[in-house]
Design a protein around this motif. Structure first.
Motif, PDB file in Angstrom:
ATOM      1  N   PHE A 140       3.538  -1.062   1.355  1.00 46.39           N
ATOM      2  CA  PHE A 140       4.528  -1.033   0.276  1.00 46.39           C
ATOM      3  C   PHE A 140       3.818  -1.414  -1.018  1.00 46.39           C
ATOM      4  O   PHE A 140       2.870  -2.192  -1.039  1.00 46.39           O
ATOM      5  N   GLN A 167       4.572  -2.031  -5.475  1.00 43.24           N
ATOM      6  CA  GLN A 167       5.544  -2.195  -6.547  1.00 43.24           C
ATOM      7  C   GLN A 167       5.283  -1.167  -7.638  1.00 43.24           C
ATOM      8  O   GLN A 167       4.149  -0.960  -8.064  1.00 43.24           O
ATOM      9  N   GLY A 168       6.367  -0.508  -8.064  1.00 35.91           N
ATOM     10  CA  GLY A 168       6.246   0.495  -9.106  1.00 35.91           C
ATOM     11  C   GLY A 168       6.422  -0.099 -10.485  1.00 35.91           C
ATOM     12  O   GLY A 168       6.648  -1.302 -10.665  1.00 35.91           O
ATOM     13  N   ASP A 206       8.844   0.206 -12.538  1.00 32.08           N
ATOM     14  CA  ASP A 206      10.205  -0.256 -12.814  1.00 32.08           C
ATOM     15  C   ASP A 206      10.581  -1.467 -11.966  1.00 32.08           C
ATOM     16  O   ASP A 206      11.755  -1.818 -11.860  1.00 32.08           O
ATOM     17  N   SER A 214      10.716  -1.761  -8.879  1.00 27.21           N
ATOM     18  CA  SER A 214      11.161  -1.419  -7.534  1.00 27.21           C
ATOM     19  C   SER A 214       9.950  -1.301  -6.620  1.00 27.21           C
ATOM     20  O   SER A 214       8.813  -1.165  -7.081  1.00 27.21           O
ATOM     21  N   ILE A 215      10.194  -1.364  -5.323  1.00 30.90           N
ATOM     22  CA  ILE A 215       9.113  -1.325  -4.335  1.00 30.90           C
ATOM     23  C   ILE A 215       9.240  -0.046  -3.525  1.00 30.90           C
ATOM     24  O   ILE A 215      10.328   0.311  -3.057  1.00 30.90           O
ATOM     25  N   ASN A 216       8.133   0.631  -3.356  1.00 24.00           N
ATOM     26  CA  ASN A 216       8.113   1.829  -2.522  1.00 24.00           C
ATOM     27  C   ASN A 216       7.491   1.465  -1.183  1.00 24.00           C
ATOM     28  O   ASN A 216       6.375   0.954  -1.117  1.00 24.00           O
ATOM     29  N   ASN A 233       6.424   2.720   2.767  1.00 23.12           N
ATOM     30  CA  ASN A 233       6.082   3.880   3.585  1.00 23.12           C
ATOM     31  C   ASN A 233       6.115   3.496   5.059  1.00 23.12           C
ATOM     32  O   ASN A 233       5.601   2.438   5.449  1.00 23.12           O
ATOM     33  N   SER A 262       9.387   7.576   3.038  1.00 29.34           N
ATOM     34  CA  SER A 262       9.355   6.569   1.973  1.00 29.34           C
ATOM     35  C   SER A 262      10.762   6.093   1.631  1.00 29.34           C
ATOM     36  O   SER A 262      11.727   6.861   1.705  1.00 29.34           O
ATOM     37  N   PHE A 263      10.855   4.814   1.258  1.00 30.92           N
ATOM     38  CA  PHE A 263      12.120   4.214   0.844  1.00 30.92           C
ATOM     39  C   PHE A 263      11.848   3.305  -0.359  1.00 30.92           C
ATOM     40  O   PHE A 263      10.742   2.794  -0.522  1.00 30.92           O
ATOM     41  N   ASN A 264      12.866   3.093  -1.170  1.00 31.02           N
ATOM     42  CA  ASN A 264      12.755   2.188  -2.307  1.00 31.02           C
ATOM     43  C   ASN A 264      13.635   0.963  -2.111  1.00 31.02           C
ATOM     44  O   ASN A 264      14.719   1.055  -1.511  1.00 31.02           O
ATOM     45  N   ASP A 266      14.249  -3.413  -3.847  1.00 28.50           N
ATOM     46  CA  ASP A 266      13.907  -4.404  -4.872  1.00 28.50           C
ATOM     47  C   ASP A 266      13.225  -5.628  -4.283  1.00 28.50           C
ATOM     48  O   ASP A 266      12.568  -6.385  -4.982  1.00 28.50           O
TER      49      ASP A 266
END
Length: 496
Positions: free
Chosen positions: A225, A227-228, A230, A232-234, A236, A245-247, A249
């Motif tokens: 995983f 952090q992007g 914005d 948020s966390i992506n 895999n 993939s999921f997003n 916080d």
């Protein structure tokens, strides 16, 4: 388990509902704060002014804390019945990705559900029964915590009222519990009883309240995983040979002693698994398998243990018609791994060979089906330092992923349940409208406070569990006294 409200009258059929929401009077905490008296407030203000006038010399006064008392509206659970679950508040609360649907993960999901905190629960197993989730557990401090999860009755629970310690020839060298105290006239309370339940039964009760299998994303093995921009966390996952993939916080690792989340956050070199120099062999024996099970030790309300200073066996009710046993003894790590790998037949033979002791121990081990036997080397880790998590960004750990411990104090599941409820309560408190948690970050707003409390609370349990792995396989266990085996050791240490 009796349950009643002082102000909100709840009928039995309402208690059995599966929908709950937080009590507005205590905001889901189960406790309310009393106002500080005027005298205490003025005294603190005077001490603070004197300290400030001294240019910071001396010791700063400690801000007094208000005393807490049980909320009468919810009888301390923090929950009240509802016709439906709260709607997830995606605007104000962080979306929580929970990795691991064991006891801790399911508890966190349930605590989030009651508070309208959006979550997704991921599990690497393909279904509920794919992998053994342990045998039985004893709820101690967590007995109240499960009420905070909306579980007020567990049909398959067993309450023990007596604990006995024997030498291998059957001599009683210690006894305690509510039956002992009542017989002797010693005052006691219901808080001094323990609740025993199969781990899978408790887990199933929580998952059913969540909505069943559809609530869990089964077959999701975490890859990584990040952090992007914005915040948020992506995440895999490996799913059926593909990457999905999921997003989210916030990421919460509730994935056990070999946690994938912990490995990604901290790595294995900083706090590797620590072998505790012993192996555990577990078994479950149906009482119907015994030709004669009229022993008073098999009354479904007695826990007993027998030891010789090296081997030690612990037996507790698993259900009303079965008993769980846990045999442990010192063994090198290499030998323990080898024995465990040989499977149930070898484990049973070793257990029987080492426990030709007083009745009904040999009979119980002999009557235990091989399919109900497992064994493993015992590990924990060094205490987790808070700074290791303070640099982890929007991710944290609970349960065995954060503070694994030996099974000898029965604290693993208890602490995981407390972790889960505490984290959900902090999120609910700190992420309300106008909190601006997105601006300050989830770590600053929520995680630092939660982790400090969790690590401080669990540290003594980790240490005591590691100590127990040593003294339960030493002469200390043969100490005569009507008290748990570690208490005499602590008494000696306090006198030094």
């Amino acid at each position: 388990m009796r349950f009643s409200y002082k102000r909100v009258r709840v009928k039995k059929n309402e208690i059995e509902k599966t929908s709950w929401t937080i009590c507005e009077e205590c905001q889901g905490r189960g406790k309310k704060s009393r106002r500080l008296s005027k005298k205490i407030r003025l005294q603190y203000q005077t001490e603070l002014e004197d300290f400030e006038k001294s240019n910071g010399e001396g010791i700063a006064p400690i801000r007094p804390k208000a005393h807490l008392y049980t909320c009468l509206n919810c009888n301390g659970s923090g929950l009240i019945p509802s016709s439906s679950h709260p709607t997830a508040d995606t605007e104000n609360y962080p979306h929580v990705a929970i990795i691991g649907a064991g006891i801790g993960g399911a508890a966190l999901a349930l605590a989030c559900l009651h508070r309208g905190i959006p979550f997704t629960l991921f599990e690497r197993d393909v279904n509920f029964s794919a992998r053994s989730q342990g045998y039985g557990l004893t709820l101690q401090q967590a007995s109240k915590a499960i009420e905070g999860l909306g579980i007020f009755s567990l049909e398959e629970k067993v309450i023990s009222t007596r604990h006995i310690v024997h030498t291998t020839d059957g001599k009683v060298i210690g006894e305690w519990g509510i039956r002992k105290w009542l017989e002797s006239g010693t005052k006691t309370t219901a808080k001094r009883t323990n609740m025993h339940i199969a781990r899978q039964s408790l887990r199933l009760a929580m998952l059913e309240q969540l909505g069943g299998d559809d609530t869990v994303k089964w077959g999701h093995q975490l890859i990584d995983f990040k952090q992007g921009g914005d915040q948020s966390i992506n995440l895999n996952f490996h799913v059926n040979g593909e990457t999905k993939s999921f997003n989210a916080d916030l990421v919460v690792g509730a994935d056990g002693i070999r946690s994938s989340v912990r490995k990604l956050l901290i790595g294995d070199t900083i706090s590797p698994l620590r072998y505790l120099d012993c192996i555990v062999i577990l078994g479950i024996c149906p009482l119907k398998n015994l030709e004669d099970h009229n022993s008073t030790l098999l009354d479904a309300a007695t826990v007993f243990q027998t030891a010789n200073g090296n081997e030690r066996i612990y037996m507790m009710p698993y259900t009303t018609d079965s008993i769980m046993w846990q045999l442990s003894f010192p063994m090198s790590e290499a030998e323990a791994k080898k024995l465990s790998a040989q499977g149930p037949k070898a484990l049973k033979e070793e257990a029987c060979r080492r426990t030709q002791w007083h009745d009904p121990i040999p009979q119980i081990l002999s009557a235990t089906p091989e399919g109900k036997i497992s064994g493993y080397p015992v590990y924990d880790r060094d205490l987790l330092r808070s700074e290791l998590l303070h640099n982890a960004g929007p991710a944290t750990l609970i349960g065995d992923a954060a503070h694994p411990m030996s099974p000898f104090k029965g604290q693993g599941a208890n602490q995981a349940l407390l972790d889960a409820l505490t984290l959900a309560r902090v999120i609910s408190k700190k992420c309300k409208p106008l909190s601006q948690w997105r601006k300050s970050g989830i770590r600053e707003s929520v995680l630092n406070e939660f982790e400090n409390e969790m690590l401080e609370r669990s540290a003594v349990k980790v240490k005591d569990s590691a100590d127990a792995a040593q003294f339960l396989h030493s002469e200390i266990v043969l100490h005569e006294g009507d008290e748990p085996r570690g208490r005499c050791l602590k008494s000696k240490e306090s006198k030094k």
